[in-house]
Enzyme design. Structure first.
Site, PDB file in Angstrom:
ATOM      1  N   ALA A   1       0.876  -0.954   0.093  1.00  0.00           N
ATOM      2  CA  ALA A   1       0.445   0.408   0.098  1.00  0.00           C
ATOM      3  C   ALA A   1       0.782   1.004  -0.130  1.00  0.00           C
ATOM      4  CB  ALA A   1      -1.062   0.354   1.183  1.00  0.00           C
TER       5      ALA A   1
ATOM      6  N   GLY B   1       0.631  -4.869   1.153  1.00  0.00           N
ATOM      7  CA  GLY B   1      -1.136  -5.034  -0.183  1.00  0.00           C
ATOM      8  C   GLY B   1      -0.335  -5.570  -1.255  1.00  0.00           C
TER       9      GLY B   1
ATOM     10  N   GLU C   1      -0.398  -9.393  -0.346  1.00  0.00           N
ATOM     11  CA  GLU C   1      -1.924  -9.769  -0.445  1.00  0.00           C
ATOM     12  C   GLU C   1      -3.141 -10.161  -1.464  1.00  0.00           C
ATOM     13  OE1 GLU C   1      -2.200  -6.342   2.856  1.00  0.00           O
ATOM     14  OE2 GLU C   1      -2.394  -7.854   3.897  1.00  0.00           O
TER      15      GLU C   1
ATOM     16  N   GLU D   1       4.508  -4.871   6.728  1.00  0.00           N
ATOM     17  CA  GLU D   1       4.302  -3.501   7.646  1.00  0.00           C
ATOM     18  C   GLU D   1       4.919  -4.018   8.834  1.00  0.00           C
ATOM     19  OE1 GLU D   1       2.510  -6.292   5.531  1.00  0.00           O
ATOM     20  OE2 GLU D   1       1.383  -5.999   4.315  1.00  0.00           O
TER      21      GLU D   1
END
Ligand code: HXC
Length: 259
Positions: free
Chosen positions: A67, A110, A113, A133
């Site tokens: 992200a 992300g 993911e 993260e």
């Protein structure tokens, strides 16, 4: 549709569409707009009868480095709640057609993911997977703590989530996170080869089969078997079932119409 951060080809090969994440300078960091565009593109390809399989890729250096940290850095909990970025991811999860990730370079946070939202993964030798993260004071939020242990088991998932360290393509293959490793020069060719092997099958059967496999992560075995059986029976209502079985009996190739 005009997209800013992705490139979409509806027919990269017959029945096969391609979505390329396209923020190369930021290593395809997944800002909100980019994720919204991925959601829109997937929805439109899912609704398009000329598409049976979808490939998502990045570039040689990065599938996606996570992200967009710069976009999130000044947000508080209520901002994040109101932005509600995960409703976008929930829509992506609803894609009915098979999705293959073609991964080279970084697939982090992300990015990893998003790879796990795909159904199969072809990776180049340079691919690296990670949930870093924890190193920036947070934790995975788009399914990493749930899908990673299902894919690679508890021990490796814990190691990745708690250390934030990346794993190589070889380790990802051994752990079951990805399907195959290929040289970077043939990543797209090999991914299209896998997509073609899916796309020559009945699109309705593809959809029912994907849905059934995904149910195995949600249900008890008994409920899952029941769900599978219903989908299996339902396929006998299709012309594709008649065509597929007639083609076998008559020793010819089937011509599936998606009906
Ligand atoms: C915003 C990013 C970014 C990210 C890289 N960039 N990753 N920008 N968000 N996630 C930008 C850098 O700031 C830099 O821009 C440019 O991309 C190139 O990156 P470098 O760091 O210079 O490259 P390199 O030294 O090769 O290091 C590559 C890297 C590193 C190891 C991948 O960039 C990195 O650690 N990135 C962050 C990975 C991460 O923590 N991901 C998880 C994010 S949180 P400039 O302008 O400086 O040149 C997350 C939560 C998910 O994903 C849940 C919600 C969806």
């Amino acid at each position: 549709m005009n997209y800013e951060y992705i490139l979409v080809k509806e027919q990269v090969a017959p029945y096969i569409a391609l979505i390329q994440l396209n923020r190369p300078k930021e290593l395809n960091a997944l800002n909100l707009q980019l994720m919204g565009e991925v959601r829109e593109a997937l929805k439109s390809l899912d609704d398009n009868d000329a598409v049976r399989v979808i490939i998502i890729t990045g570039n040689e250096r990065a599938f996606a480095a996570g992200a967009d940290i710069k976009q999130m850095s000044d947000k508080n909990a209520i901002d994040m709640l109101k932005i509600d970025q995960f409703s976008t991811w929930d829509q992506i999860k609803k894609t009915k057609k098979p999705i293959i990730a073609a991964v080279s370079g970084f697939a982090l946070g992300g990015g990893c993911e998003l790879v796990m939202h795909c159904d199969c993964v072809v990776a180049s030798e340079t691919a690296q997977f990670g949930q870093p993260e924890i190193k920036i004071g947070v934790m995975p939020g788009a399914g990493g703590t749930q899908r990673l242990p299902r894919a690679v088991g508890k021990a490796l998932a814990m190691e990745m989530v708690l250390t934030g360290d990346f794993i190589s393509a070889e380790r990802a293959l051994a752990a079951g996170l990805i399907n195959k490793i290929v040289p970077v020069e043939v990543l797209m060719e090999e991914t299209i080869r896998m997509a073609k092997a899916m796309a020559k099958n009945s699109p309705i059967a593809l959809q029912m089969a994907k849905e059934s496999v995904l149910k195995s992560f949600e249900n008890s075995l008994t409920e899952g078997l029941y769900f599978e059986r219903k989908n299996f029976y339902m396929l006998f209502a299709t012309e594709d079932q008649k065509e597929g079985m007639a083609a076998f009996v008559n020793k010819r190739k089937p011509d599936f119409k998606g009906r």
